[in-house]
Design a protein around this motif. Structure first.
Motif, PDB file in Angstrom:
ATOM      1  N   TRP A 166      -4.468  -2.674 -11.449  1.00  0.00           N
ATOM      2  CA  TRP A 166      -4.316  -4.177 -11.565  1.00  0.00           C
ATOM      3  C   TRP A 166      -5.604  -5.184 -11.760  1.00  0.00           C
ATOM      4  O   TRP A 166      -5.566  -6.219 -11.853  1.00  0.00           O
ATOM      5  CB  TRP A 166      -3.782  -4.693 -10.127  1.00  0.00           C
ATOM      6  N   ASN A 421      -9.302   4.404   1.645  1.00  0.00           N
ATOM      7  CA  ASN A 421      -7.869   4.395   1.306  1.00  0.00           C
ATOM      8  C   ASN A 421      -7.432   5.290   0.377  1.00  0.00           C
ATOM      9  O   ASN A 421      -8.046   5.884  -0.576  1.00  0.00           O
ATOM     10  CB  ASN A 421      -7.934   3.260   0.358  1.00  0.00           C
ATOM     11  N   GLU A 422      -6.333   6.069   0.855  1.00  0.00           N
ATOM     12  CA  GLU A 422      -5.702   7.420   0.356  1.00  0.00           C
ATOM     13  C   GLU A 422      -6.425   8.674   0.033  1.00  0.00           C
ATOM     14  O   GLU A 422      -5.854   9.440  -0.710  1.00  0.00           O
ATOM     15  CB  GLU A 422      -4.847   6.824  -0.926  1.00  0.00           C
ATOM     16  N   TRP A 488       5.810   4.689  -1.687  1.00  0.00           N
ATOM     17  CA  TRP A 488       6.026   4.306  -3.209  1.00  0.00           C
ATOM     18  C   TRP A 488       6.853   4.735  -3.777  1.00  0.00           C
ATOM     19  O   TRP A 488       6.941   4.797  -5.108  1.00  0.00           O
ATOM     20  CB  TRP A 488       4.408   4.378  -3.769  1.00  0.00           C
ATOM     21  N   TRP A 600       2.021  -4.384  -0.285  1.00  0.00           N
ATOM     22  CA  TRP A 600       0.827  -4.209  -1.321  1.00  0.00           C
ATOM     23  C   TRP A 600       1.170  -5.406  -2.613  1.00  0.00           C
ATOM     24  O   TRP A 600       2.269  -5.051  -3.253  1.00  0.00           O
ATOM     25  CB  TRP A 600       0.700  -2.814  -1.761  1.00  0.00           C
ATOM     26  N   TRP A 611       1.316  -6.196  -8.374  1.00  0.00           N
ATOM     27  CA  TRP A 611       2.214  -6.248  -6.984  1.00  0.00           C
ATOM     28  C   TRP A 611       1.860  -7.800  -6.117  1.00  0.00           C
ATOM     29  O   TRP A 611       2.278  -7.752  -5.119  1.00  0.00           O
ATOM     30  CB  TRP A 611       1.711  -4.854  -6.264  1.00  0.00           C
TER      31      TRP A 611
HETATM   32  C1  BMA Z   1      -2.089   1.819  -3.603  1.00  0.00           C
HETATM   33  C2  BMA Z   1      -3.325   1.134  -3.541  1.00  0.00           C
HETATM   34  C3  BMA Z   1      -4.091   0.804  -4.730  1.00  0.00           C
HETATM   35  C4  BMA Z   1      -3.041   0.776  -5.921  1.00  0.00           C
HETATM   36  C5  BMA Z   1      -1.710   0.455  -5.450  1.00  0.00           C
HETATM   37  C6  BMA Z   1      -0.749   0.444  -6.729  1.00  0.00           C
HETATM   38  O1  BMA Z   1      -2.132   2.788  -3.752  1.00  0.00           O
HETATM   39  O2  BMA Z   1      -4.168   1.876  -2.534  1.00  0.00           O
HETATM   40  O3  BMA Z   1      -4.890   1.817  -5.005  1.00  0.00           O
HETATM   41  O4  BMA Z   1      -3.526  -0.362  -6.981  1.00  0.00           O
HETATM   42  O5  BMA Z   1      -1.279   1.623  -4.697  1.00  0.00           O
HETATM   43  O6  BMA Z   1      -0.476   1.687  -7.220  1.00  0.00           O
END
Ligand code: BMA
Length: 821
Positions: A166, A421-422, A488, A600, A611
């Motif tokens: 983004w 993060n992740e 997601w 998000w 988003w």
């Molecule tokens: C998530 C976030 C971001 C990313 C978003 C959209 O995983 O932690 O890293 O911008 O998804 O893909």
């Protein structure tokens, strides 16, 4: 303490050039070049490319400053840098002071040997971050996502600056936070740490002090605590040779701090002064909210809970993920942050997650979260990257963590520290080059080093290894029944919105859906010929390569094909708002099992398809107006399946709610075909299904496409409906909407313009907008049944310019879903 501010006017230049240009500190290279007219707006059309090219050069900054005899006679004279971005060589009067490699750290360098009475010069050279990561990446490859410049994990610089899905690739540089020269005599306050102990008879505030001493002799510290209503209690400690002390205050009848929606946010002030020979030689002030705040993780029938428990009350966390507010960091401003926080509170947020690919926010961000009642989920600044651990890197990030923990830990809003993060889920579930050394480095960094530091410097706040996680150790990080989850499949996995309802996550800390910004925002970065979502410029402002296809796919599933570009932008925002509403309402119906929905993402750092629910100009997308409704403390929501509709009431307040659920089966014109009402009562902090409607066998396929259910909740003792909504039995694209005739009138009141709007037939997603100005409406993107009217306020203080009632009338535009095709 004596202080010389070095903020304000500096000079800067590319090291390869001769002429210096004016610069402003705090600020950045791109910002200074822009202000000097040397480059064009990097956010316009495809100017990002030129801004990225700038990052392959080195830049220097310089200014002079005056040092007095008094300053030079101090025991210690330091250069205090709150943020240097990133590879900096600092010289004072031509003499080398230090080299830095971490924009997230606060540095203090002894410069006493280099300064003299009178004029002095400071000179800082910033080396190219892009060349640096390129060179390091050529030696050792470290994985990162596609939308970013390869190699960013090598450098302790906000990752999003290298591009994100983004965000543009603008790895800017410069002095991005305040800078000063400070002189200390006798001693200084090294550490002021406030611990709280909540007991039956009040709260014990334990102020732990550590001093640094430059001379033998007596030092005293005076500590004052001022209650929210201005009452003062004070205490003094004398230090003769020791360096540590703790001062305990007993606070009876404490005024507790609560997150938004649960109570007030009273703050106590802790003032600390270091005294030597009757003089104040150093001081610190901290605002503290009295509360217990922990994450409750207990085994239960569904697995293990994950919920914020505040002052003994488990709350459902409602909010969004926060990213940096601009790419040009010098443009950050308290008023902008305050507006975002106010917008969050207006949408009933009680929580905000600071995502790990950006920056540790300013003090004022946390002050505002304290003041408005948002619990902060604070990531350490690591995201979607593999980090190689050398001794230097470990030391660098350890100092970064300590600096930020000590800066932030006293805030009432701080809910937890999260490692990254992740990255835990990436190690388990994603495909990238994995080596045993890098895997061990992950464990050392996120499961040993950072938790140890949190434990030492902020033992009262929980450390959570990653988001998402089940508690660490690569144990099914994205598990449904424990810890937090990033979901997601709706969006990246192209699953229908209804898929959210298959999952009962304990705490969903990320789920999202993209949309385009509104037309006025698109106009700021395009020429008329760019206004097609597949044009070169529009795709430069769409950083997720598959996203336009996804938006069009979901569009084909839900709405008719839009007649023009602007209708497509509007439709994309409706899809986004509906998607997130599906998830949030489902999880709130399952309150107790699920205790958090953090979508998000809240905001943008530039104008882009993303988003976000609020774009980079602060304009609310349809999602933000929806959030105001789906996060309301009392929520009536519908779960539809075929011709069955279940209505549920979620009560996130601390009182029992009683009232009437009213429903109507209506046709697309004005007719009411069936109706009913039911008395309901829902205890505090509970959700329950209150009514099932079943029209099976009653509606043929034509009727299914022309009838819908309208529902509302009227709270006992009130005449106004708290919540209303409508559900269709078919996808909106197949519904036989009649052409609505929308009529409106505007009246002027003291604080608002009141718009009364009515429709002759059922109209869905009615959007109110101002053509040549911006303003916030009390409601937007709402449905109206045939013959019904709604009153909407347009707040005067939210208008981007002063407007008369006639101008409002001329400027107002109204449309609904019918008009998109
Ligand atoms: C998530 C976030 C971001 C990313 C978003 C959209 O995983 O932690 O890293 O911008 O998804 O893909």
């Amino acid at each position: 303490m004596l202080k010389i501010s070095l903020n304000g006017d500096w000079a800067m230049k590319n090291v390869r050039e001769k002429d210096w240009i004016p610069a402003v500190v705090p600020g950045s290279v791109v910002q200074d070049l822009l202000a000097a007219g040397k480059i064009e707006d990097p956010f316009y059309r495809d100017n990002e490319d030129a801004a990225l090219a700038l990052s392959y050069d080195d830049y220097e900054y310089r200014r002079s400053f005056e040092v007095t005899e008094e300053m030079l006679s101090c025991d210690q004279v330091v250069l205090h840098c709150e943020g240097l971005d990133t590879l900096a060589d600092i010289r004072v009067n031509g003499q080398f002071v230090a080299h830095t490699e971490n924009m997230h750290r606060t540095y203090s360098f002894d410069i006493k040997p280099y300064v003299r009475i009178g004029q002095n010069t400071i000179h800082i050279v910033f080396a190219s971050p892009s060349k640096y990561i390129e060179a390091r990446q050529a030696e050792t490859e470290l994985w990162g996502p596609d939308a970013s410049l390869p190699g960013f994990p090598h450098l302790r610089k906000a990752h999003y600056m290298f591009g994100w899905d983004w965000g543009p690739m603008i790895p800017d540089a410069g002095i991005w936070r305040k800078i000063s020269v400070k002189g200390f005599s006798y001693g200084k306050l090294h550490e002021v740490y406030v611990r709280q102990k909540h007991q039956d008879d009040g709260v014990q505030l334990d102020v732990q002090l550590q001093i640094e001493r430059f001379q033998p002799g007596k030092l005293a510290v005076e500590v004052q605590v001022v209650s929210p209503d201005g009452q003062l209690v004070a205490s003094t400690v004398n230090f003769s040779s020791e360096l540590f002390a703790s001062v305990v205050f007993q606070i009876e009848n404490p005024q507790l701090w609560w997150p938004n929606g649960y109570g007030e946010q009273p703050l106590y002030e802790v003032r600390v002064q270091l005294l030597a020979e009757g003089l104040i030689v150093d001081s610190k002030q901290l605002c503290v909210g009295l509360r217990t705040l922990r994450v409750r993780r207990e085994k239960d029938e569904w697995g293990e809970s994950f919920e914020f428990e505040i002052n003994g009350v488990s709350i459902f966390a409602k909010g969004a993920n926060y990213i940096p507010e601009d790419n040009l960091l010098g443009r950050r401003a308290r008023v902008k942050t305050e507006q975002l926080i106010k917008d969050s509170v207006e949408a009933h947020f009680n929580c905000i997650r600071v995502w790990g690919g950006g920056i540790y926010p300013e003090d004022e961000f946390f002050e505002l979260c304290d003041q408005y009642g948002l619990i902060v989920w604070q990531d350490f600044m690591f995201a979607c990257g593999v980090y190689g651990l050398t001794d230097d890197f470990a030391e660098n990030v350890a100092q970064e963590a300590i600096d930020n923990i000590r800066r932030i830990r006293h805030h009432a809003c701080l809910g937890l520290w999260c490692g990254n993060n992740e990255m835990e889920t990436a190690w388990v579930n994603w495909d990238f080059p994995k080596t045993p050394k890098l895997r061990t480095d992950y464990i050392k960094l996120f499961e040993v080093l950072l938790p140890d530091i949190v434990h030492t410097h902020d033992p009262q706040t929980m450390y959570w290894p990653s988001s998402p996680s089940s508690g660490g150790g690569f144990d099914d990080p994205n598990a449904e029944d424990k810890g937090d989850v990033h979901y997601w499949e709706v969006w990246h996995g192209l699953k229908p919105f209804t898929d959210y309802r298959k999952f009962y996550f304990r705490f969903c800390s990320e789920f999202g859906f993209q949309s385009f910004p509104g037309y006025k925002t698109v106009e700021t970065y395009t020429l008329p010929e760019d206004r097609n979502i597949f044009s070169y410029v529009m795709e430069k402002h769409q950083k997720n390569k598959a996203a336009n296809g996804k938006i069009l796919y979901y569009l084909s599933e839900n709405f008719k094909y839009p007649k023009d570009f602007d209708s497509l932008l509007y439709a994309s925002q409706l899809l986004q708002a509906e998607a997130i509403k599906y998830g949030v309402e489902h999880w709130r119906r399952n309150r107790g099992r699920c205790m958090g929905a953090i979508y998000w993402q809240l905001n943008d750092c530039w104008p882009v398809a993303s988003w976000a629910s609020i774009d980079s100009f602060g304009r609310w997308k349809a999602l933000h107006y929806f959030a105001k409704k789906f996060y309301a403390p009392i929520l009536l929501s519908a779960q539809d399946e075929g011709l069955k509709v279940d209505l549920a009431l979620t009560n996130d307040t601390l009182d029992t709610v009683r009232g009437q659920v009213v429903w109507k089966l209506r046709d697309h014109g004005q007719a009411v075909l069936q109706e009913g009402a039911s008395e309901v009562e829902v205890a505090k902090l509970q959700a329950r299904n209150c009514l099932r409607l079943d029209f099976t066998g009653q509606l043929d396929s034509v009727q299914q496409r022309s009838t819908y259910v309208e529902f509302s909740f009227v709270r006992e003792g009130e005449t106004q409906e708290v919540q209303t909504g409508t559900v269709l039995f078919v996808k909106a694209k197949h519904f036989a909407f009649l052409p609505p005739h929308l009529e409106w009138s505007v009246q002027e009141k003291e604080r608002q313009f009141e718009i009364e709007i009515r429709s002759d037939v059922y109209a869905k997603y009615i959007e109110l907008a101002l053509k040549n100005a911006d303003g916030k409406f009390s409601d937007n993107y709402f449905d109206l049944s045939g013959g019904a009217a709604a009153k909407v306020s347009l707040w005067k203080e939210s208008l981007s310019k002063l407007m008369t009632i006639d101008e409002i009338r001329r400027n107002l535009s109204v449309r609904s879903l019918f008009e998109i095709s």
